[in-house]
Scaffold this motif. Structure first.
Motif, PDB file in Angstrom:
ATOM      1  N   LYS A 250       0.758  -1.087   0.104  1.00  9.34           N
ATOM      2  CA  LYS A 250       0.054   0.113  -0.003  1.00  9.34           C
ATOM      3  C   LYS A 250       0.915   1.446  -0.103  1.00  9.34           C
ATOM      4  O   LYS A 250       0.321   2.365  -0.495  1.00  9.34           O
ATOM      5  N   VAL A 251       2.063   1.126   0.487  1.00 11.95           N
ATOM      6  CA  VAL A 251       2.979   2.258   0.415  1.00 11.95           C
ATOM      7  C   VAL A 251       4.350   1.511   0.370  1.00 11.95           C
ATOM      8  O   VAL A 251       4.697   0.503   0.659  1.00 11.95           O
ATOM      9  N   GLU A 285       4.314   9.651   5.864  1.00  9.16           N
ATOM     10  CA  GLU A 285       3.416  10.423   5.288  1.00  9.16           C
ATOM     11  C   GLU A 285       4.370  10.796   3.837  1.00  9.16           C
ATOM     12  O   GLU A 285       5.127  10.294   3.527  1.00  9.16           O
ATOM     13  N   SER A 286       4.065  11.963   3.246  1.00  8.04           N
ATOM     14  CA  SER A 286       4.499  12.239   1.793  1.00  8.04           C
ATOM     15  C   SER A 286       6.050  12.473   2.231  1.00  8.04           C
ATOM     16  O   SER A 286       6.384  13.436   2.920  1.00  8.04           O
ATOM     17  N   SER A 309       5.955   6.349  -2.020  1.00  4.36           N
ATOM     18  CA  SER A 309       4.943   6.289  -2.977  1.00  4.36           C
ATOM     19  C   SER A 309       3.760   5.583  -2.241  1.00  4.36           C
ATOM     20  O   SER A 309       3.783   4.554  -1.692  1.00  4.36           O
ATOM     21  N   GLY A 310       2.625   6.044  -2.629  1.00  2.00           N
ATOM     22  CA  GLY A 310       1.371   5.195  -2.054  1.00  2.00           C
ATOM     23  C   GLY A 310       0.609   6.085  -1.215  1.00  2.00           C
ATOM     24  O   GLY A 310       0.982   7.281  -0.908  1.00  2.00           O
ATOM     25  N   GLU A 311      -0.127   5.458  -0.347  1.00  4.69           N
ATOM     26  CA  GLU A 311      -1.086   6.241   0.871  1.00  4.69           C
ATOM     27  C   GLU A 311      -0.225   6.386   2.178  1.00  4.69           C
ATOM     28  O   GLU A 311       0.832   5.878   2.275  1.00  4.69           O
ATOM     29  N   GLU A 312      -0.677   7.295   2.830  1.00  3.50           N
ATOM     30  CA  GLU A 312      -0.392   7.344   4.194  1.00  3.50           C
ATOM     31  C   GLU A 312      -0.551   5.957   4.956  1.00  3.50           C
ATOM     32  O   GLU A 312      -1.501   5.688   5.002  1.00  3.50           O
ATOM     33  N   LEU A 313       0.259   6.021   6.014  1.00  2.00           N
ATOM     34  CA  LEU A 313       0.023   4.900   6.953  1.00  2.00           C
ATOM     35  C   LEU A 313       0.656   5.154   8.419  1.00  2.00           C
ATOM     36  O   LEU A 313       1.821   5.719   8.732  1.00  2.00           O
TER      37      LEU A 313
END
Length: 368
Positions: A250-251, A285-286, A309-313
């Motif tokens: 996911k990230v 985060e980014s 790359s991908g979503e925050e987690l």
């Protein structure tokens, strides 16, 4: 039996062989080392019946023979002797050790009662550079189970050759460490106790170029020019590690290995005073990871710049597992793929396929 040998060569061999003797045993001979003097070689043998060693040292043999000596006092005395030659001469049930004007007499045990340290009949499996095997063990051994009554096989490492690749794998139910190298040969699969592999890496000298792995009498045997080490094999199967480490991330994070390792090591100082899981949180985060933890002695927060790359987690892990994985990495950057807050993380050195760490997360308690 009578032989002349360099003191430092003998001491080096004894110190290695002593690690294979039985510490606490009701069989006295297992606490000793067998000295076998034949041709131009002294062979030192030791075993605790779980693993064994034969360590070969050049010597001037005046009279061939075998004796068994308890070397605890001998090794201490050899440390304190000056450099030079040491003479051993058997006299009935004892052996006389001479160095200059120094004389030592110690009792011997009957060599006929000494068990076989390394099987005589073995079948070869694979030959590879010694440093390659040592490195593969170093980069995986930490992930084995320290103690597993339910699954003793997990206290060992899987060594297997399949599809032209030699694999070394360790796992404990919470993580996997896996290394492979391209090597041709007949396929095999064995599980060797972790303790034996650690002793193997300590025993092999820098001068050894290649190592051969054999099996025989339900044991694995590792041969170099001067050393033979045997270990019983563990029974049981490992999970399909190749399939398990294939995840849908996911990230994905690319970070500097040393910067991330140092940050987690600082957080671990606090985390280890809390739960047994050594819990640290990654807030991804980014282009950054925020690492945090808290326990009775305080709290830690640190932000590490990275590529994401991908979503925050938000996900938590055992800090020690991450530290051991990152310490095994020899590249300046790593790639981490996270499968979500309850999914595993797969770590690889950036651009490297044959070194994989898989770590399961620690579940965070819901605020609700």
């Amino acid at each position: 039996m009578e032989f002349l040998i360099d003191k430092d060569d003998l001491l080096s061999g004894i110190l290695v062989a002593e690690r294979f003797t039985a510490g606490k045993t009701t069989i006295p001979i297992l606490s000793g080392i067998k000295f076998s003097a034949y041709g131009s070689t002294l062979e030192l043998s030791a075993t605790d019946l779980e693993m064994g060693i034969e360590y070969r040292v050049p010597a001037q043999i005046m009279e061939e023979g075998d004796i068994v000596i308890s070397t605890k006092a001998l090794s201490e005395i050899l440390r304190k002797l000056p450099k030079g030659q040491v003479l051993f001469k058997q006299d009935g049930g004892q052996v006389r050790v001479e160095s200059g004007d120094f004389y030592l007499t110690i009792p011997t045990l009957e060599s006929d009662d000494f068990p076989e340290a390394v099987p005589n009949q073995t079948s070869p499996l694979i030959k590879l550079p010694k440093e390659v095997l040592k490195n593969m063990i170093r980069q995986t051994i930490y992930a084995r189970a320290e103690d597993s009554i339910a699954r003793p096989v997990l206290t060992g490492e899987l060594l297997e050759l399949k599809n032209g690749k030699f694999h070394v794998v360790a796992l404990d139910g919470f993580r996997i460490a896996w290394r492979w190298e391209e090597i041709e040969g007949s396929e095999f699969s064995i599980v060797v106790p972790g303790r034996a592999l650690l002793e193997l890496t300590r025993a092999i000298s820098a001068g050894e170029d290649f190592i051969e792995i054999h099996t025989g009498s339900n044991k694995a045997v590792f041969y170099t020019k001067n050393i033979s080490i045997s270990s019983r094999l563990l029974e049981g199967k490992f999970i399909d590690y190749e399939q398990v480490v294939e995840i849908e991330p996911k990230v994905t994070v690319v970070a500097n290995t040393d910067l991330l390792l140092s940050s987690i090591e600082r957080a671990f100082v606090v985390a280890k005073e809390g739960s047994k899981n050594n819990l640290i949180k990654f807030n991804i985060e980014s282009n950054s990871i925020k690492i945090s933890t808290e326990s009775e002695i305080g709290s830690v927060y640190e932000k590490i710049d990275c590529d994401t790359s991908g979503e925050e987690l938000l996900v938590a892990f055992n800090a020690r597992f991450f530290i051991e994985a990152l310490r095994s990495v020899e590249k300046p950057e790593i790639e981490m793929k996270f499968a979500g807050e309850v999914g595993p993380c797969v770590i690889r050195p950036l651009g490297v396929d044959n070194h994989v760490n898989f770590i399961l997360p620690v579940r965070l308690r819901s605020d609700g």
